[in-house]
Design an enzyme around this catalytic site. Structure first.
Site, PDB file in Angstrom:
ATOM      1  N   ILE A 154      49.054  31.271  83.141  1.00 28.67           N
ATOM      2  CA  ILE A 154      48.436  32.561  83.477  1.00 28.67           C
ATOM      3  C   ILE A 154      48.980  33.084  84.813  1.00 28.67           C
ATOM      4  CG2 ILE A 154      46.253  33.728  84.013  1.00 28.67           C
ATOM      5  CD1 ILE A 154      44.894  31.680  82.084  1.00 28.67           C
ATOM      6  N   SER A 233      39.426  32.542  87.021  1.00 27.94           N
ATOM      7  CA  SER A 233      39.700  31.161  86.600  1.00 27.94           C
ATOM      8  C   SER A 233      38.397  30.405  86.330  1.00 27.94           C
ATOM      9  CB  SER A 233      40.558  30.473  87.648  1.00 27.94           C
ATOM     10  OG  SER A 233      41.185  29.361  87.080  1.00 27.94           O
ATOM     11  N   ASP A 258      35.585  37.553  87.369  1.00 30.45           N
ATOM     12  CA  ASP A 258      35.286  37.410  85.938  1.00 30.45           C
ATOM     13  C   ASP A 258      34.487  36.140  85.696  1.00 30.45           C
ATOM     14  OD1 ASP A 258      35.556  38.249  83.166  1.00 30.45           O
ATOM     15  OD2 ASP A 258      36.862  36.505  82.912  1.00 30.45           O
ATOM     16  N   GLU A 263      27.304  30.804  86.450  1.00 37.14           N
ATOM     17  CA  GLU A 263      27.309  31.748  85.328  1.00 37.14           C
ATOM     18  C   GLU A 263      26.679  31.211  84.056  1.00 37.14           C
ATOM     19  OE1 GLU A 263      31.663  32.124  84.871  1.00 37.14           O
ATOM     20  OE2 GLU A 263      31.447  31.249  82.891  1.00 37.14           O
ATOM     21  N   HIS A 295      32.985  36.710  82.267  1.00 36.77           N
ATOM     22  CA  HIS A 295      33.921  35.776  81.638  1.00 36.77           C
ATOM     23  C   HIS A 295      34.548  36.394  80.391  1.00 36.77           C
ATOM     24  CE1 HIS A 295      34.851  31.265  81.865  1.00 36.77           C
ATOM     25  NE2 HIS A 295      35.789  31.847  81.137  1.00 36.77           N
TER      26      HIS A 295
HETATM   27  P1  NAI Z   1      47.872  25.917  83.491  1.00 38.34           P
HETATM   28  O1  NAI Z   1      47.489  24.495  83.319  1.00 38.34           O
HETATM   29  O2  NAI Z   1      49.035  26.462  82.740  1.00 38.34           O
HETATM   30  O3  NAI Z   1      48.113  26.224  85.048  1.00 38.34           O
HETATM   31  C1  NAI Z   1      47.285  25.737  86.063  1.00 38.34           C
HETATM   32  C2  NAI Z   1      48.140  25.564  87.311  1.00 38.34           C
HETATM   33  O4  NAI Z   1      47.279  25.139  88.366  1.00 38.34           O
HETATM   34  C3  NAI Z   1      49.234  24.495  87.143  1.00 38.34           C
HETATM   35  O5  NAI Z   1      50.483  24.993  87.552  1.00 38.34           O
HETATM   36  C4  NAI Z   1      48.756  23.367  88.035  1.00 38.34           C
HETATM   37  O6  NAI Z   1      49.829  22.620  88.603  1.00 38.34           O
HETATM   38  C5  NAI Z   1      47.984  24.135  89.091  1.00 38.34           C
HETATM   39  N1  NAI Z   1      47.069  23.275  89.834  1.00 38.34           N
HETATM   40  C6  NAI Z   1      46.428  22.142  89.430  1.00 38.34           C
HETATM   41  N2  NAI Z   1      45.702  21.629  90.421  1.00 38.34           N
HETATM   42  C7  NAI Z   1      45.895  22.437  91.488  1.00 38.34           C
HETATM   43  C8  NAI Z   1      45.430  22.410  92.819  1.00 38.34           C
HETATM   44  N3  NAI Z   1      44.621  21.425  93.261  1.00 38.34           N
HETATM   45  N4  NAI Z   1      45.823  23.403  93.651  1.00 38.34           N
HETATM   46  C9  NAI Z   1      46.661  24.378  93.221  1.00 38.34           C
HETATM   47  N5  NAI Z   1      47.138  24.451  91.976  1.00 38.34           N
HETATM   48  C10 NAI Z   1      46.768  23.489  91.116  1.00 38.34           C
HETATM   49  O7  NAI Z   1      46.543  26.738  83.173  1.00 38.34           O
HETATM   50  P2  NAI Z   1      46.420  28.274  82.758  1.00 38.34           P
HETATM   51  O8  NAI Z   1      46.488  28.394  81.279  1.00 38.34           O
HETATM   52  O9  NAI Z   1      47.323  29.094  83.579  1.00 38.34           O
HETATM   53  O10 NAI Z   1      44.893  28.556  83.162  1.00 38.34           O
HETATM   54  C11 NAI Z   1      44.478  28.541  84.515  1.00 38.34           C
HETATM   55  C12 NAI Z   1      42.966  28.555  84.563  1.00 38.34           C
HETATM   56  O11 NAI Z   1      42.485  29.802  84.053  1.00 38.34           O
HETATM   57  C13 NAI Z   1      42.279  27.511  83.656  1.00 38.34           C
HETATM   58  O12 NAI Z   1      42.140  26.273  84.337  1.00 38.34           O
HETATM   59  C14 NAI Z   1      40.952  28.127  83.372  1.00 38.34           C
HETATM   60  O13 NAI Z   1      40.024  27.637  84.329  1.00 38.34           O
HETATM   61  C15 NAI Z   1      41.150  29.625  83.596  1.00 38.34           C
HETATM   62  N6  NAI Z   1      40.959  30.438  82.391  1.00 38.34           N
HETATM   63  C16 NAI Z   1      40.043  31.472  82.439  1.00 38.34           C
HETATM   64  C17 NAI Z   1      39.827  32.270  81.332  1.00 38.34           C
HETATM   65  C18 NAI Z   1      38.876  33.423  81.349  1.00 38.34           C
HETATM   66  O14 NAI Z   1      38.528  33.973  80.294  1.00 38.34           O
HETATM   67  N7  NAI Z   1      38.411  33.888  82.499  1.00 38.34           N
HETATM   68  C19 NAI Z   1      40.535  31.994  80.076  1.00 38.34           C
HETATM   69  C20 NAI Z   1      41.510  30.926  80.149  1.00 38.34           C
HETATM   70  C21 NAI Z   1      41.694  30.164  81.273  1.00 38.34           C
END
Ligand code: NAI
Length: 329
Positions: A154, A233, A258, A263, A295
């Site tokens: 994302i 997130s 969001d 929540e 959300h």
């Molecule tokens: P992803 O796994 O592809 O990317 C997450 C990134 O965060 C990775 O590059 C990882 O290395 C990094 N990361 C891990 N621990 C970290 C730390 N301590 N400090 C900094 N960076 C760190 O996940 P994606 O698909 O990009 O999703 C990100 C987040 O978005 C999910 O964890 C989820 O919580 C949230 N999300 C929210 C949605 C919504 O409807 N509001 C829907 C889908 C996801």
């Protein structure tokens, strides 16, 4: 295969009915969330399907195991609501690692533009034939610096969109991507440099012990005056009370949320007839420079299709092949 589907919303059913029918999976939809009180409903089912605000703690996991449930299928990417340590070796957990990074990144941008161009104010004014522009002054995104925390699926789509606007990017990730930093318009930085140098900060990392309250009072103190905070997130990445204090002190220029720490009992439901008990959320929502959506970032037709297709594939893979590429444990 029988699947107990918790926290069902009307928009879940069309895509899940379509893909489950193709694979002979029988789904029983429950509106209630999964928790220790409702786990008993999974009696007689092979798997449960849960979403972001279901509670899958040790007690629930033990109950599901007792009932003979074999798999917990998360129909989302994040799994912070599941006690993975407890699940390991007891029950399998599968998830949908990516269903539409575009949906979430585009929503983050929608919130940002709405907020800084005061679209939410203008919309209400013009419906009342109030065509005054006073108080609607925004700022250009072009040339501004955006701090992106978490450069996974994302975060990277979000960065691409920001680059399209002509913004410079400071990125922070625990595991930086090898091919993202161009040494110029997109640069990895330490967290403190990102906080101090960004006009806008957007969170795209998972919630875990390390990232809990990543944006707290201390972090906000390090930010530029007028910083815009975007959180699509997980709510608890941001200390909501510290954010509110930052808005009151004018340190934070705007917040686009969001997700919210508390929540789970509020979001996704119509609470319009109720007295809101959460004073922090009520105060945040009352602010002219705070936009809250419940959300909703994932909620596109494309994402719903992908979620259902991948979840059904996960379950079929688990029961028919004994393995699934999207297994968390
Ligand atoms: P992803 O796994 O592809 O990317 C997450 C990134 O965060 C990775 O590059 C990882 O290395 C990094 N990361 C891990 N621990 C970290 C730390 N301590 N400090 C900094 N960076 C760190 O996940 P994606 O698909 O990009 O999703 C990100 C987040 O978005 C999910 O964890 C989820 O919580 C949230 N999300 C929210 C949605 C919504 O409807 N509001 C829907 C889908 C996801």
């Amino acid at each position: 295969m029988r699947l107990a589907f918790f926290d069902t919303k009307p928009y879940d059913k069309p895509s899940f009915d379509k893909y489950s029918a193709q694979h002979g999976i029988e789904i029983k939809y429950f509106e209630t969330k999964l928790n220790a009180d409702t786990a008993e409903l999974a009696h007689g089912f092979d798997g449960v399907c849960v979403f972001v605000n279901d509670t899958v703690d040790a007690e629930v996991i033990d109950k599901l195991c007792e009932l003979g449930v074999k798999v917990i299928a998360l129909r989302c990417a994040g799994f912070n609501n599941v006690d993975i340590r407890h699940a390991r070796g007891r029950i399998s957990v599968v998830r949908v690692p990516a269903y539409s990074p575009y949906a979430v990144a585009e929503h983050a941008i929608a919130l940002l533009l709405t907020s800084i161009r005061r679209i939410h104010k203008a919309y209400i004014r013009s419906r009342d034939f109030n065509f005054s522009l006073s108080g609607l002054t925004g700022f250009d995104l072009h040339g501004k610096t955006v701090g992106v925390i978490g450069t996974g699926k994302i975060g990277r789509v979000f960065i691409d969109i920001c680059r399209g606007f002509g913004m410079n990017v400071l990125a922070y990730d625990k595991f930086p991507a090898a091919d993202l930093d161009n040494g110029d318009t997109v640069r990895y930085a330490e967290l403190d440099e990102l906080l101090a140098g960004s006009d806008i900060i957007s969170l795209h990392c998972p919630l875990n012990e390390e990232t809990y309250h990543l944006i707290d009072g201390d972090a906000l103190e390090k930010c530029k005056k007028g910083v815009v905070i975007i959180n699509t997130s997980r709510g608890a990445l941001v200390d909501a009370e510290a954010l509110l204090a930052g808005i009151k002190s004018r340190k934070v220029g705007a917040a686009c949320l969001d997700v919210y720490e508390e929540e789970s009992d509020l979001f996704f439901e119509d609470n319009s007839g109720h007295i809101l008990e959460d004073d922090t959320l009520a105060r945040l929502i009352s602010m002219p420079n705070v936009i809250v959506t419940s959300h909703q970032a994932f909620l596109t037709e494309d994402a719903l299709e992908n979620i259902a297709e991948t979840t059904v594939k996960n379950i079929v893979g688990f029961f028919e092949n004994g393995e699934c590429p999207n297994e968390v444990c």
